[in-house]
Design an enzyme around this catalytic site. Structure first.
Site, PDB file in Angstrom:
ATOM      1  N   ASP A  37       0.852  -1.187   0.000  1.00 29.36           N
ATOM      2  CA  ASP A  37       0.000   0.000   0.000  1.00 29.36           C
ATOM      3  C   ASP A  37       0.888   1.238   0.000  1.00 29.36           C
ATOM      4  O   ASP A  37       1.761   1.386   0.861  1.00 29.36           O
ATOM      5  CB  ASP A  37      -0.898  -0.028   1.250  1.00 29.36           C
ATOM      6  CG  ASP A  37      -2.031   0.981   1.174  1.00 29.36           C
ATOM      7  OD1 ASP A  37      -2.170   1.657   0.122  1.00 29.36           O
ATOM      8  OD2 ASP A  37      -2.758   1.104   2.167  1.00 29.36           O
ATOM      9  N   ASP A  82      -3.498   2.413  -5.671  1.00 27.07           N
ATOM     10  CA  ASP A  82      -2.244   2.443  -4.924  1.00 27.07           C
ATOM     11  C   ASP A  82      -2.043   1.230  -4.024  1.00 27.07           C
ATOM     12  O   ASP A  82      -1.256   1.292  -3.095  1.00 27.07           O
ATOM     13  CB  ASP A  82      -2.130   3.732  -4.109  1.00 27.07           C
ATOM     14  CG  ASP A  82      -2.946   3.674  -2.833  1.00 27.07           C
ATOM     15  OD1 ASP A  82      -4.029   3.052  -2.854  1.00 27.07           O
ATOM     16  OD2 ASP A  82      -2.498   4.227  -1.824  1.00 27.07           O
ATOM     17  N   GLU A  83      -2.748   0.140  -4.275  1.00 21.52           N
ATOM     18  CA  GLU A  83      -2.514  -1.034  -3.424  1.00 21.52           C
ATOM     19  C   GLU A  83      -2.756  -2.326  -4.199  1.00 21.52           C
ATOM     20  O   GLU A  83      -3.551  -2.362  -5.139  1.00 21.52           O
ATOM     21  CB  GLU A  83      -3.381  -0.993  -2.162  1.00 21.52           C
ATOM     22  CG  GLU A  83      -4.838  -0.924  -2.472  1.00 21.52           C
ATOM     23  CD  GLU A  83      -5.734  -0.879  -1.235  1.00 21.52           C
ATOM     24  OE1 GLU A  83      -5.454  -1.600  -0.257  1.00 21.52           O
ATOM     25  OE2 GLU A  83      -6.722  -0.142  -1.278  1.00 21.52           O
TER      26      GLU A  83
HETATM   27 MG   LIG Z   1      -2.449   3.905   0.250  1.00 21.45          MG
END
Ligand SMILES: [Mg+2]
Length: 432
Positions: A18, A112-113
């Protein structure tokens, strides 16, 4: 250090990667004069909302989804940067490329992960904790951004661990310590346990994940419905939900994903199916196999599952062909499945590429995939091999952060050096 040639089978191999304050971190990377300042990304207008907040902004109580007016009051010196969506998506692709250097088993769940299952990468790259540090280093070096990684026996545990590792950290939860790690955490830490479930569970006296184990199953079912058994298994450290990617077996090969939130957006569903079709096609090509039957599986929000399949005139391993068939199957089923909880793509009726005479395709090729796709695979192979080589030299990295310091036998690795910090809530919807 030589990677263990015989990795033990009961090891936590799910990684949740993350990015930290992703949009804000990209802006700070691109403009170093912003380092150390309370920076937020979002609309500056009267109805603007914070999309991402730098850690100095968070220290002032600013968080994502907060009205910009409130953020301004909290930090009069606030730096507001307008969002650059296309730029973040491009940076996201760079991050995902780094993740794919260690394994094809990557399940990107947002910009974003991503979850990774590094089970198959252990022989080459070593323990999951080392692979996690390798990835964090590569993301830092090649993309210039901080990230956090949680390692656990299941997606849920890895995700909780990455949240507790932030910012810029690594947290490993060994299989045997899972229940003990989860026990003191508030139940709301679990992704999918929303405010309503927290209230219902509170009525049963359940405040922490550990409290779940003291509740009779029937009462738990009344409080939270069909998730009850999954919650109990998680609390007991028995959850092993991974990426559910399957390898060649019984001459069929496929992949499926359970989504944390039901998908309803047709564009997103198509995008997920396209990615899965590509993943299956690559896997076929890697194994030098062709498929004659393509199927999709869709599970609705009410758990009803439908499958649709099509038998092809010509066997293939082309991403493009698989994608066409998968999308056509989806188009035939979409009305029946307005909310998609799980989606899968499977290639069946497989044969070796060199097995028997293949009828000529219209193009005159018999390979079942295009030259372009073959070239793409070769580039991917080289990229992967190159990075494996680099990875093997990475080992004795510099001093680890305190949270990383424990060896594999150190069961206190999950202790949080910033222990008095509030546990980040998994369902706050913002980028963390
Ligand atoms: Mg994040």
């Amino acid at each position: 250090m030589t990677p263990d040639p015989r990795p033990s089978d009961d090891m936590a191999t799910i990684l949740h990667v993350d990015m930290d304050a992703f949009f804000a971190s990209v802006e700070i990377r691109d403009d170093p004069s912003l380092v150390g300042l309370p920076v937020v990304v979002g609309g500056a207008g009267p109805r603007g909302v914070v999309a991402a907040a730098s850690y100095p902004a968070r220290a002032r109580g600013i968080h994502s989804a907060m009205p910009m007016a409130t953020a301004r009051r909290l930090a009069p010196d606030l730096v507001i940067v307008p969002p650059r969506g296309a730029h973040y998506r491009a940076v996201s692709r760079e991050v995902m490329e780094v993740l794919h250097t260690v394994t094809p088993e990557v399940d990107q769940v947002s910009i974003d992960e991503a979850f990774l299952d590094v089970r198959g990468a252990r022989r080459l790259l070593g323990e999951p904790a080392h692979i996690a540090e390798l990835l964090r280093g590569r993301i830092r070096q090649q993309v210039g951004l901080p990230s956090s990684v949680g390692v656990g026996a299941s997606r849920a545990v890895a995700k909780i661990a990455s949240a507790r590792a932030k910012p810029d950290g690594l947290l490993v939860v060994p299989v045997e310590d899972t229940a003990r790690f989860l026990a003191p955490l508030p139940v709301g830490t679990i992704s999918g346990v929303g405010p309503r479930a927290v209230t219902e569970l509170g009525r049963l006296g359940v405040r922490t994940v550990g409290d779940l184990l003291a509740v009779p199953p029937s009462a738990l079912r009344r409080a939270v419905g069909p998730q009850a058994e999954a919650l109990r298994r998680l609390a007991a450290g028995e959850d092993r939900t991974g990426l559910e990617t399957r390898r060649v077996r019984d001459r069929s090969l496929g992949t499926e994903r359970t989504f944390d939130i039901d998908l309803t957006d047709p564009l997103e569903i198509r995008a997920r199916l396209t990615a899965m079709a590509d993943e299956v096609a690559r896997s076929l090509r890697r194994h030098d196999m062709l498929t004659r039957t393509v199927s999709i599986k869709l599970r609705r929000h009410d758990s009803r599952t439908i499958t649709r399949s099509v038998t092809l005139d010509q066997p293939t391993a082309s991403s493009e062909r698989l994608r066409e068939h998968v999308i056509a199957l989806w188009e035939r089923s979409r009305e029946e499945v307005p909310r998609v909880r799980l989606a899968g793509v499977r290639a069946e009726n497989l044969r070796r590429r060199d097995e028997g005479a293949e009828p000529l395709e219209l193009t005159g090729r018999t390979t079942g995939w295009s030259d372009l796709e073959a070239a793409w695979d070769r580039i991917g192979d080289r990229f992967g091999q190159g990075s494996v080589h680099r990875g093997s030299q990475i080992r004795p990295a510099g001093p680890a952060r305190p949270i990383d310091a424990g060896g594999p036998a150190d069961s206190t690795r999950f202790s949080d050096p910033r222990g008095d910090r509030a546990v980040p809530r998994a369902q706050d919807g913002g980028l963390s």
